[in-house]
Enzyme design. Structure first.
Site, PDB file in Angstrom:
ATOM      1  N   ASP A 174       6.750   3.015   8.288  1.00 52.05           N
ATOM      2  CA  ASP A 174       7.881   4.035   8.400  1.00 52.05           C
ATOM      3  C   ASP A 174       7.991   5.679   8.264  1.00 52.05           C
ATOM      4  O   ASP A 174       6.736   5.992   8.693  1.00 52.05           O
ATOM      5  CB  ASP A 174       8.840   2.966   7.176  1.00 52.05           C
ATOM      6  CG  ASP A 174       8.521   4.382   5.682  1.00 52.05           C
ATOM      7  OD1 ASP A 174       7.560   4.413   5.502  1.00 52.05           O
ATOM      8  OD2 ASP A 174       9.716   4.924   5.662  1.00 52.05           O
ATOM      9  N   HIS A 190       1.929  -3.526   9.557  1.00 50.30           N
ATOM     10  CA  HIS A 190       3.091  -3.391   9.660  1.00 50.30           C
ATOM     11  C   HIS A 190       3.114  -1.557   9.175  1.00 50.30           C
ATOM     12  O   HIS A 190       3.356  -0.410   8.802  1.00 50.30           O
ATOM     13  CB  HIS A 190       3.642  -3.411   8.281  1.00 50.30           C
ATOM     14  CG  HIS A 190       5.723  -3.188   8.093  1.00 50.30           C
ATOM     15  ND1 HIS A 190       5.927  -3.773   8.073  1.00 50.30           N
ATOM     16  CD2 HIS A 190       5.470  -2.201   7.752  1.00 50.30           C
ATOM     17  CE1 HIS A 190       7.407  -3.422   8.400  1.00 50.30           C
ATOM     18  NE2 HIS A 190       7.388  -2.643   7.877  1.00 50.30           N
ATOM     19  N   ASP A 229      -2.940 -10.650   7.433  1.00 53.71           N
ATOM     20  CA  ASP A 229      -2.547  -9.525   9.109  1.00 53.71           C
ATOM     21  C   ASP A 229      -1.439 -10.208   9.793  1.00 53.71           C
ATOM     22  O   ASP A 229      -1.353 -10.878  10.587  1.00 53.71           O
ATOM     23  CB  ASP A 229      -4.222  -9.735   9.521  1.00 53.71           C
ATOM     24  CG  ASP A 229      -3.661  -8.992  10.089  1.00 53.71           C
ATOM     25  OD1 ASP A 229      -3.573  -7.492  10.536  1.00 53.71           O
ATOM     26  OD2 ASP A 229      -4.410  -9.116  11.471  1.00 53.71           O
ATOM     27  N   GLU A 268       0.809  -2.791   5.534  1.00 58.20           N
ATOM     28  CA  GLU A 268       0.962  -1.193   5.450  1.00 58.20           C
ATOM     29  C   GLU A 268      -0.078  -0.488   5.853  1.00 58.20           C
ATOM     30  O   GLU A 268      -0.897  -1.217   5.573  1.00 58.20           O
ATOM     31  CB  GLU A 268       3.111  -0.971   4.861  1.00 58.20           C
ATOM     32  CG  GLU A 268       3.749   0.516   5.519  1.00 58.20           C
ATOM     33  CD  GLU A 268       4.637   0.046   5.505  1.00 58.20           C
ATOM     34  OE1 GLU A 268       5.184  -0.862   4.296  1.00 58.20           O
ATOM     35  OE2 GLU A 268       5.614   1.496   5.336  1.00 58.20           O
TER      36      GLU A 268
HETATM   37  O1  G3I Z   1       1.926  -0.661 -11.672  1.00 59.63           O
HETATM   38  C1  G3I Z   1       2.519  -1.621 -12.057  1.00 59.63           C
HETATM   39  C2  G3I Z   1       2.091  -2.117 -12.634  1.00 59.63           C
HETATM   40  O2  G3I Z   1       1.732  -2.172 -14.217  1.00 59.63           O
HETATM   41  C3  G3I Z   1       2.218  -4.275 -13.118  1.00 59.63           C
HETATM   42  O3  G3I Z   1       2.238  -4.939 -13.530  1.00 59.63           O
HETATM   43  C4  G3I Z   1       3.164  -4.542 -11.583  1.00 59.63           C
HETATM   44  C5  G3I Z   1       4.246  -5.612 -11.655  1.00 59.63           C
HETATM   45  O4  G3I Z   1       5.086  -5.376 -10.925  1.00 59.63           O
HETATM   46  O5  G3I Z   1       3.443  -3.570 -10.722  1.00 59.63           O
HETATM   47  C6  G3I Z   1       2.426  -2.116 -10.736  1.00 59.63           C
HETATM   48  O6  G3I Z   1       3.555  -1.496  -9.922  1.00 59.63           O
HETATM   49  C7  G3I Z   1       3.744  -1.332  -8.573  1.00 59.63           C
HETATM   50  C8  G3I Z   1       3.632   0.294  -8.324  1.00 59.63           C
HETATM   51  O7  G3I Z   1       3.723   0.183  -6.585  1.00 59.63           O
HETATM   52  C9  G3I Z   1       2.215   0.673  -8.052  1.00 59.63           C
HETATM   53  O8  G3I Z   1       2.421   1.856  -7.581  1.00 59.63           O
HETATM   54  C10 G3I Z   1       4.702  -2.087  -8.200  1.00 59.63           C
HETATM   55  O9  G3I Z   1       5.423  -3.190  -8.232  1.00 59.63           O
HETATM   56  C11 G3I Z   1       5.212  -1.645  -6.158  1.00 59.63           C
HETATM   57  O10 G3I Z   1       6.194  -2.335  -6.282  1.00 59.63           O
HETATM   58  C12 G3I Z   1       4.775  -0.459  -6.081  1.00 59.63           C
HETATM   59  O11 G3I Z   1       5.302  -0.409  -4.466  1.00 59.63           O
HETATM   60  C13 G3I Z   1       4.908   0.360  -4.086  1.00 59.63           C
HETATM   61  C14 G3I Z   1       6.245   0.146  -3.447  1.00 59.63           C
HETATM   62  O12 G3I Z   1       6.558   1.319  -1.798  1.00 59.63           O
HETATM   63  C15 G3I Z   1       7.558   0.090  -3.903  1.00 59.63           C
HETATM   64  O13 G3I Z   1       7.989   1.017  -4.050  1.00 59.63           O
HETATM   65  C16 G3I Z   1       3.595   1.570  -3.442  1.00 59.63           C
HETATM   66  O14 G3I Z   1       2.969   1.951  -4.336  1.00 59.63           O
HETATM   67  C17 G3I Z   1       4.088   2.534  -2.589  1.00 59.63           C
HETATM   68  O15 G3I Z   1       3.116   3.038  -1.784  1.00 59.63           O
HETATM   69  C18 G3I Z   1       4.866   1.964  -1.735  1.00 59.63           C
HETATM   70  O16 G3I Z   1       5.185   2.956  -1.336  1.00 59.63           O
HETATM   71  C19 G3I Z   1       6.061   2.636   0.530  1.00 59.63           C
HETATM   72  C20 G3I Z   1       7.412   3.378   0.412  1.00 59.63           C
HETATM   73  O17 G3I Z   1       8.047   2.777  -0.379  1.00 59.63           O
HETATM   74  C21 G3I Z   1       7.672   3.590   1.294  1.00 59.63           C
HETATM   75  N1  G3I Z   1       7.282   3.858   2.433  1.00 59.63           N
HETATM   76  C22 G3I Z   1       5.615   3.205   2.765  1.00 59.63           C
HETATM   77  C23 G3I Z   1       5.119   3.126   1.959  1.00 59.63           C
HETATM   78  C24 G3I Z   1       4.138   2.063   1.602  1.00 59.63           C
HETATM   79  O18 G3I Z   1       4.646   0.133   1.748  1.00 59.63           O
HETATM   80  O1  9MR Z   2       9.479  -1.253   7.020  1.00 61.46           O
HETATM   81  C1  9MR Z   2       9.779  -0.894   5.627  1.00 61.46           C
HETATM   82  C2  9MR Z   2       8.662   0.115   4.987  1.00 61.46           C
HETATM   83  O2  9MR Z   2       7.825   0.551   5.437  1.00 61.46           O
HETATM   84  C3  9MR Z   2       8.569  -0.127   3.476  1.00 61.46           C
HETATM   85  O3  9MR Z   2       7.103   0.376   3.210  1.00 61.46           O
HETATM   86  C4  9MR Z   2       9.378  -1.166   2.964  1.00 61.46           C
HETATM   87  C5  9MR Z   2       9.326  -0.986   0.998  1.00 61.46           C
HETATM   88  O4  9MR Z   2      10.345  -0.420   1.811  1.00 61.46           O
HETATM   89  O5  9MR Z   2      10.296  -1.846   3.794  1.00 61.46           O
HETATM   90  C6  9MR Z   2      10.481  -1.983   4.659  1.00 61.46           C
HETATM   91  O6  9MR Z   2      11.730  -2.537   5.235  1.00 61.46           O
HETATM   92  C7  9MR Z   2      11.608  -3.940   5.404  1.00 61.46           C
HETATM   93  C8  9MR Z   2      13.202  -3.852   3.882  1.00 61.46           C
HETATM   94  O7  9MR Z   2      12.408  -3.344   2.546  1.00 61.46           O
HETATM   95  C9  9MR Z   2      13.562  -4.889   4.129  1.00 61.46           C
HETATM   96  N1  9MR Z   2      14.019  -5.684   5.747  1.00 61.46           N
HETATM   97  C10 9MR Z   2      13.069  -5.764   6.334  1.00 61.46           C
HETATM   98  C11 9MR Z   2      12.231  -4.271   6.232  1.00 61.46           C
HETATM   99  C12 9MR Z   2      10.863  -4.632   7.430  1.00 61.46           C
HETATM  100  O8  9MR Z   2      11.294  -4.381   8.770  1.00 61.46           O
END
Ligand code: G3I
Ligand code: 9MR
Ligand code: ZN
Length: 542
Positions: free
Chosen positions: A155, A470, A515, A524
């Protein structure tokens, strides 16, 4: 015998250095193997020796084919007499040089606010993007120019904490392994005087400086549109209004940390810039002192982009004080960091985007010894090596030789893989324990294909790399190959997107990866998954 890759042979798809251990893994089947050179001559043969039951992680037994005795540089394949042959790999002195450069170049491709020109980006060019000033959320008539910096990921959001982690990893890599950064990437700014890694980091640091509120010294948590744009949207077509989310203590704390770090690293190259960074760090620190107890960041209701929530800011405050102490020698910061370290309220060795205590610990351990409290220093150093050795012990039991427990195959698990390797290499920096170095190298092998899916998790590198991340530019640019040098999130057992749910239900943790461009929770790419990889590869490329 049949040639061509079969999924049950996994190895580092780039290859190995002559004197390193060379172990390919066969999933589910042991037996005889041999290695042949590029002319088809058998150069060594063997039997798989030991097997590891990896049931809880990859769901299979893994057999070890050890051909470490083969040291002659060349191009080879390993052949399992029943299953077939691997793709070609090399044995050479510097096999990781190109991928290291590619991992660093990826940051250039993440750049926002600038045209990616053919000379540096071909064929992955795009026009300048996200040029409009951003609206301050809650103060709709106030706009701030926060152009520049790196897109976070697939994103186009730009988030202060993840940006600070990424820069910190790159600057630490440069501080510990300057030799790995002698060659030009090259970049538009390449001048033969300042190493390119510092040019690249400055691109993000300049953006971060703009994220600091001129009025208060606090740092806005992030700048994004209200919603994510469509997956095929090129950055220059993402024209929705940009919003600055509120200031947070986590963002302000890690901003102070990374700016104090930059002040030190840039000092010999550009003293005026170093001064700007230091002043910014001090202003952020003053904000932290004026705001000792603030709630963690939450997305405002209208903003649906990445939250990067962080309930605890003690670790960021610790990092800020450690880094400011290392850079300035001011005892005020020393007292503060000692108090944080004594408080036991956060992890001292974490290198994540939320838990950043490890950066504070590393800063203190790299401070000149005549300026530290030896008791605290020893405690932190012992704790670090204990943590690193604990990771190495887990790795010894693991089928694929890495340090993740089954429950750690989460969103961005490849960051944990690289962070753990980074921690082991930092422990090795102080203790010169070759077992830790070897274990870190096993993590490199995992990233480059020696894993349960026999896939290289770095776009463009290895014989079977991921191809469909992604990543909006890779989806929307009309170029067949994805932007190269990017690290995918990796297996995520929690199946947090629809595509993963449909295709991966029932898979063991290490195989919860697909993938496909729709699987944002496994496939991603982000700046802070690339950055610890740059650190780790810097060790093995220098
Ligand atoms: O650490 C916990 C663990 O203790 C637990 O048992 C487990 C069960 O849900 O989850 C773990 O936490 C996870 C956390 O990342 C760890 O860092 C969450 O489930 C998981 O939802 C969370 O994901 C994050 C995600 O955003 C959603 O919020 C990712 O770390 C983070 O890298 C990712 O970042 C996104 C940005 O929001 C938007 N841009 C892209 C980026 C990459 O996908
Ligand atoms: O594209 C988005 C990605 O960069 C983020 O990590 C992710 C979680 O926040 O969300 C993706 O966007 C999705 C949205 O959350 C739900 N609808 C589909 C989107 C992807 O096309
Ligand atoms: Zn942009």
């Amino acid at each position: 015998h049949p040639h061509g890759s079969i999924p049950s042979i996994s190895l580092n798809q780039i290859g190995y250095r002559p004197h390193d251990d060379k172990i390919a893994l066969f999933a589910g089947m042991g037996g005889s193997f041999y290695v042949e050179d590029s002319k088809g001559m058998k150069v060594c043969r063997g039997e798989t020796l030991k097997a590891r039951n990896d049931a809880g992680i990859s769901g299979q037994t893994v057999y070890y084919a050890d051909f470490s005795a083969l040291m002659k540089p060349g191009t080879y394949r390993i052949v399992h007499v029943e299953a077939g042959a691997s793709e070609a790999f090399v044995i050479e002195e510097k096999p990781y040089k190109e991928v290291h450069k590619g991992l660093l170049k990826a940051f250039y491709y993440f750049r926002c606010g600038i045209e990616l020109q053919e000379e540096f980006a071909a064929p992955w060019t795009h026009h300048a993007c996200h040029l409009a000033p951003a609206i301050v959320y809650g103060q709709e008539d106030r706009r701030i120019d926060v152009c520049g910096g790196w897109h976070d990921a697939g994103d186009y959001g730009k988030y202060a904490g993840p940006g600070a982690k990424a820069v910190a990893d790159l600057l630490l890599a440069f501080e510990l392994y300057p030799n790995a950064f002698v060659d030009a990437v090259p970049l538009p700014e390449t001048d033969g005087r300042i190493p390119d890694v510092l040019h690249e980091c400055r691109y993000e640091l300049d953006f971060l400086l703009n994220m600091q509120d001129e009025e208060t010294g606090g740092v806005f948590h992030k700048v994004t549109t209200l919603q994510f744009p469509s997956l095929d949207c090129m950055p220059e077509h993402d024209l929705a209004d940009l919003y600055l989310s509120p200031i947070s203590a986590a963002a302000t704390g890690c901003f102070a940390g990374v700016m104090a770090m930059a002040a030190r690293v840039y000092q010999p190259y550009d003293a005026a810039y170093a001064e700007v960074c230091l002043r910014a760090a001090e202003r952020a620190y003053a904000w932290l002192e004026r705001n000792p107890d603030v709630p963690g960041f939450k997305n405002p209701p209208e903003i649906a982009t990445g939250e990067y929530g962080d309930k605890l800011d003690h670790d960021e405050r610790y990092w800020a004080s450690a880094e400011l102490y290392r850079t300035t020698g001011d005892q005020r910061y020393h007292q503060a960091l000692k108090a944080w370290a004594a408080g036991n309220t956060f992890e001292l060795y974490e290198l994540g985007w939320a838990d950043m205590g490890g950066y504070g610990t590393i800063a203190y351990l790299l401070t000149e010894k005549d300026r530290v409290d030896l008791k605290l220093y020893d405690k932190l150093q012992c704790g670090l090596v204990e943590d690193a050795r604990r990771l190495a012990i887990i790795s010894e039991q693991d089928g694929y030789g890495i340090s993740l427990a089954p429950e750690q195959y989460i969103w961005g698990s490849n960051m944990l893989v690289m962070n753990n390797a980074m921690l082991m290499l930092i422990a090795h920096h102080f203790y010169k324990d070759s077992a830790l170095e070897k274990c870190a190298l096993d993590h490199v092998h995992y990233l480059l294909g020696r894993n349960a899916l026999s896939m290289s998790y770095v776009t463009g590198y290895g014989t079977n790399p991921i191809r469909n991340p992604h990543h909006r530019p890779s989806v929307g640019d009309g170029v067949a190959d994805p932007v190269p040098g990017q690290v995918a999130g990796g297996p995520n057992r929690h199946l947090q997107d629809d595509y993963a749910k449909v295709t991966l239900t029932g898979q063991p943790p290490a195989k919860c990866f697909v993938d496909h461009m729709d699987s944002y929770a496994t496939n991603e790419v982000t700046i802070y998954w690339n950055s610890p990889a740059v650190f780790v590869f810097s060790h093995f490329a220098s």
